[in-house]
Design a protein around this motif. Structure first.
Motif, mmCIF file in Angstrom:
data_model
loop_
_atom_site.group_PDB
_atom_site.id
_atom_site.type_symbol
_atom_site.label_atom_id
_atom_site.label_comp_id
_atom_site.label_asym_id
_atom_site.label_seq_id
_atom_site.Cartn_x
_atom_site.Cartn_y
_atom_site.Cartn_z
ATOM 1 N N THR A 50 6.934 -11.979 2.861
ATOM 2 C CA THR A 50 6.344 -11.207 1.774
ATOM 3 C C THR A 50 5.645 -10.000 2.382
ATOM 4 O O THR A 50 5.354 -9.968 3.579
ATOM 5 N N THR A 51 5.357 -9.014 1.552
ATOM 6 C CA THR A 51 4.640 -7.839 2.017
ATOM 7 C C THR A 51 3.524 -7.521 1.033
ATOM 8 O O THR A 51 3.711 -7.591 -0.186
ATOM 9 N N ALA A 52 2.354 -7.190 1.568
ATOM 10 C CA ALA A 52 1.231 -6.752 0.734
ATOM 11 C C ALA A 52 1.316 -5.238 0.575
ATOM 12 O O ALA A 52 1.128 -4.497 1.540
ATOM 13 N N LEU A 53 1.647 -4.800 -0.625
ATOM 14 C CA LEU A 53 1.726 -3.372 -0.910
ATOM 15 C C LEU A 53 0.350 -2.850 -1.286
ATOM 16 O O LEU A 53 -0.300 -3.386 -2.192
ATOM 17 N N ALA A 54 -0.104 -1.817 -0.619
ATOM 18 C CA ALA A 54 -1.343 -1.163 -1.010
ATOM 19 C C ALA A 54 -1.141 -0.480 -2.365
ATOM 20 O O ALA A 54 -0.016 -0.189 -2.781
ATOM 21 N N TRP A 55 -2.254 -0.204 -3.038
ATOM 22 C CA TRP A 55 -2.156 0.457 -4.341
ATOM 23 C C TRP A 55 -1.427 1.797 -4.226
ATOM 24 O O TRP A 55 -0.602 2.147 -5.080
ATOM 25 N N GLY A 56 -1.697 2.525 -3.163
ATOM 26 C CA GLY A 56 -1.030 3.817 -2.990
ATOM 27 C C GLY A 56 0.471 3.678 -2.836
ATOM 28 O O GLY A 56 1.233 4.502 -3.326
ATOM 29 N N THR A 57 0.935 2.609 -2.144
ATOM 30 C CA THR A 57 2.372 2.384 -1.984
ATOM 31 C C THR A 57 3.004 2.024 -3.309
ATOM 32 O O THR A 57 4.089 2.507 -3.657
ATOM 33 N N ARG A 58 2.329 1.175 -4.073
ATOM 34 C CA ARG A 58 2.821 0.841 -5.413
ATOM 35 C C ARG A 58 2.965 2.097 -6.269
ATOM 36 O O ARG A 58 3.930 2.267 -7.007
ATOM 37 N N ALA A 59 1.993 3.014 -6.152
ATOM 38 C CA ALA A 59 2.043 4.255 -6.918
ATOM 39 C C ALA A 59 3.235 5.114 -6.504
ATOM 40 O O ALA A 59 3.884 5.744 -7.344
ATOM 41 N N MET A 60 3.527 5.157 -5.206
ATOM 42 C CA MET A 60 4.671 5.939 -4.736
ATOM 43 C C MET A 60 5.983 5.340 -5.229
ATOM 44 O O MET A 60 6.902 6.058 -5.630
ATOM 45 N N PHE A 61 6.090 4.011 -5.195
ATOM 46 C CA PHE A 61 7.291 3.378 -5.731
ATOM 47 C C PHE A 61 7.426 3.655 -7.227
ATOM 48 O O PHE A 61 8.529 3.817 -7.753
ATOM 49 N N ASP A 62 6.299 3.720 -7.933
ATOM 50 C CA ASP A 62 6.324 4.044 -9.359
ATOM 51 C C ASP A 62 6.851 5.461 -9.568
ATOM 52 O O ASP A 62 7.658 5.719 -10.479
ATOM 53 N N GLU A 63 6.408 6.390 -8.733
ATOM 54 C CA GLU A 63 6.876 7.769 -8.826
ATOM 55 C C GLU A 63 8.391 7.867 -8.633
ATOM 56 O O GLU A 63 9.057 8.719 -9.212
ATOM 57 N N LEU A 64 8.940 6.983 -7.823
ATOM 58 C CA LEU A 64 10.379 6.971 -7.560
ATOM 59 C C LEU A 64 11.153 6.161 -8.600
ATOM 60 O O LEU A 64 12.381 6.062 -8.518
ATOM 61 N N GLY A 65 10.442 5.571 -9.567
ATOM 62 C CA GLY A 65 11.101 4.755 -10.577
ATOM 63 C C GLY A 65 11.567 3.417 -10.065
ATOM 64 O O GLY A 65 12.449 2.788 -10.671
ATOM 65 N N LEU A 66 10.972 2.930 -8.969
ATOM 66 C CA LEU A 66 11.384 1.675 -8.346
ATOM 67 C C LEU A 66 10.471 0.508 -8.706
ATOM 68 O O LEU A 66 10.873 -0.650 -8.605
ATOM 69 N N TRP A 67 9.245 0.805 -9.110
ATOM 70 C CA TRP A 67 8.281 -0.267 -9.284
ATOM 71 C C TRP A 67 8.685 -1.245 -10.386
ATOM 72 O O TRP A 67 8.444 -2.452 -10.283
ATOM 73 N N SER A 68 9.295 -0.765 -11.454
ATOM 74 C CA SER A 68 9.646 -1.649 -12.568
ATOM 75 C C SER A 68 10.579 -2.764 -12.123
ATOM 76 O O SER A 68 10.559 -3.855 -12.695
ATOM 77 N N ALA A 69 11.403 -2.500 -11.109
ATOM 78 C CA ALA A 69 12.317 -3.533 -10.609
ATOM 79 C C ALA A 69 11.632 -4.515 -9.679
ATOM 80 O O ALA A 69 12.195 -5.557 -9.352
ATOM 81 N N MET A 70 10.417 -4.197 -9.235
ATOM 82 C CA MET A 70 9.661 -5.081 -8.340
ATOM 83 C C MET A 70 8.531 -5.807 -9.063
ATOM 84 O O MET A 70 8.091 -6.867 -8.633
ATOM 85 N N ALA A 71 8.065 -5.237 -10.176
ATOM 86 C CA ALA A 71 6.819 -5.680 -10.799
ATOM 87 C C ALA A 71 6.858 -7.128 -11.257
ATOM 88 O O ALA A 71 5.845 -7.838 -11.178
ATOM 89 N N GLU A 72 8.004 -7.602 -11.737
ATOM 90 C CA GLU A 72 8.074 -8.954 -12.271
ATOM 91 C C GLU A 72 7.775 -10.006 -11.205
ATOM 92 O O GLU A 72 7.225 -11.076 -11.500
ATOM 93 N N ASP A 73 8.117 -9.708 -9.949
ATOM 94 C CA ASP A 73 7.878 -10.644 -8.848
ATOM 95 C C ASP A 73 6.634 -10.294 -8.042
ATOM 96 O O ASP A 73 6.422 -10.841 -6.959
ATOM 97 N N ALA A 74 5.811 -9.376 -8.538
ATOM 98 C CA ALA A 74 4.634 -8.918 -7.801
ATOM 99 C C ALA A 74 3.381 -9.648 -8.282
ATOM 100 O O ALA A 74 3.149 -9.791 -9.485
ATOM 101 N N ALA A 75 2.589 -10.131 -7.349
ATOM 102 C CA ALA A 75 1.312 -10.779 -7.671
ATOM 103 C C ALA A 75 0.176 -9.831 -7.318
ATOM 104 O O ALA A 75 0.094 -9.337 -6.186
ATOM 105 N N ALA A 76 -0.692 -9.561 -8.271
ATOM 106 C CA ALA A 76 -1.772 -8.594 -8.069
ATOM 107 C C ALA A 76 -2.877 -9.168 -7.185
ATOM 108 O O ALA A 76 -3.253 -10.331 -7.307
#
Length: 414
Positions: A50-76
């Motif tokens: 597993t990888t711990a994504l920092a908030w800034g990394t999550r934001a960058m993935f969101d900017e690329l339109g990638l976060w929605s495909a990861m969010a369902e399996d992401a634990a805050a």
């Protein structure tokens, strides 16, 4: 001189695939080269990662339109609790203190790589070459790099104007370029697995330092926790050979009873820990990103987030140069590569040194030092300015405020 590709990315893992996705609208011809077929089944070690994504990394993935495909399996991770076994003092940080819903997220590596590769498959300008192994490179004049790949039983060559090494800690691209690296072997390995706890984590990530290395227990899916347990390498071999009950008993003894009884809930794997810092991140028509340029200890969970900042920073550099240069655009322009590398050095060095200091300070059995560390943690908990700076670096916000804090309405709906 005509080439097969504008950019050849050697390494189709998380860093290399992120770079390819960030260049999706550039119109560049990109080769993404990976030693393992994209549809190859994952081994037990990869399933455990597993990888711990920092908030800034999550934001960058969101900017690329990638976060929605990861969010369902992401634990805050809503809160962070740092302590030291056998001594007083702790540090706690809460996302609410910074007006954010989470400090970061824990995501299975398989989820991230699937999201990235699914996106890569939709990009017209990216050719995936896998399985294929990079063997060597040679320059054809000043403007062209020829790569030789092993593909099946034969060889394949391709030409490019820029080669990116994203091929991991033991980078063949780095070696082929003659770029040296400082390698510090910590003599430790990280054991990775999943566990269930008697008391819920409730969004809190725990990092507990012991003389042998930190034990991190992080929020994960389906009422489980991700475990990253750092121990001396010889000890890791012994622990991996134990049955589940014996292994869990030793984990419990190292972490303590803060979460009540622990129960193993997934496969176990391990990987050795070294710090690798390349002498430079670029060469003639070449650049290094991810672990090819710097591999860090997992303490404080900074390595992957740093790698993504490198990759997306390079993508931004290339896209800006393309916009300004027009038809004269050259992805391998030496001045631009040098400028990108220089711009990334402060962040790289700060994070590498910060992580290394944590490891060496807390993985140390010098008599009396434990009390000093405990006092330091206690003092840090009372110094909100210092603690806040540490939290912002950990969240990847120190350099990314403009990205990470924009569009809060999008964040709340994700």
């Amino acid at each position: 001189m005509s080439t097969d590709y504008d950019i050849a990315v050697v390494g189709g893992g998380l860093a290399g695939a992120s770079l390819a996705c960030a260049l999706s609208d550039s119109g560049l011809r990109i080769a993404l080269i990976e030693t393992v077929a994209f549809d190859a089944p994952a081994d037990e070690n990869m399933k455990a990662r597993t990888t711990a994504l920092a908030w800034g990394t999550r934001a960058m993935f969101d900017e690329l339109g990638l976060w929605s495909a990861m969010a369902e399996d992401a634990a805050a991770i809503e809160r962070l609790h740092v302590s030291q076994a056998g001594h007083f003092g702790r540090v706690t940080v809460a996302a609410a203190e910074y007006g954010l819903p989470a400090l970061g997220y824990v995501v299975p590596n398989l989820t991230m790589i699937a999201a990235l590769r699914d996106r890569v498959a939709t990009i017209d300008g990216v050719d995936t070459i896998a399985p294929a192994t990079f063997e060597s490179l040679a320059y054809q004049g000043e403007d062209v790099v020829e790569l030789t790949l092993a593909e099946g039983e034969g060889k394949r060559t391709l030409t490019t104007r820029l080669v990116i090494g994203a091929d991991g800690t033991h980078s063949r691209v780095r070696s082929a370029l003659g770029i040296g690296a400082t390698v510090d072997d910590y003599g430790q390995s990280a054991i990775i697995t999943k566990a269930r706890s008697e008391r819920p984590l409730a969004g809190c990530a725990y990092e507990r330092f012991t003389p042998d290395g930190p034990v991190a227990i992080l929020p994960f899916l389906h009422d489980t926790a991700a475990v990253v347990w750092t121990v001396p390498t010889d000890e890791a071999r012994r622990l991996l050979e134990l049955d589940d009950d014996a292994f869990t008993a030793e984990l419990q003894a190292r972490f303590g009873d803060r979460l009540g009884q622990l129960e193993l809930a997934g496969p176990r794997g391990a990987y050795p820990l070294t710090r690798v810092l390349c002498d430079r991140a670029w060469s003639h028509r070449a650049a290094l990103i991810g672990n090819a340029g710097h591999a860090l200890h997992p303490a404080a969970a900074q390595g992957f987030n740093l790698a993504i900042r490198d990759a997306l920073g390079l993508a931004d550099n290339l896209c800006e140069h393309q916009r300004l240069a027009g038809d004269a655009f050259d992805p391998g322009d030496a001045d631009r590569l040098a400028a990108w590398a220089e711009s990334r050095r402060p962040d790289q060095h700060r994070v590498a040194n910060f992580t290394d200091r944590i490891v060496r300070l807390f993985s140390n059995r010098v008599p009396g030092l434990g009390h000093a560390r405990g006092a330091g943690l206690f003092g840090l908990s009372l110094a909100p300015g210092v603690r806040g700076g540490m939290a912002r670096r950990s969240m990847g916000l120190a350099l990314l405020d403009d990205v990470a804090l924009r569009a809060p309405e999008r964040v709340s709906n994700s």
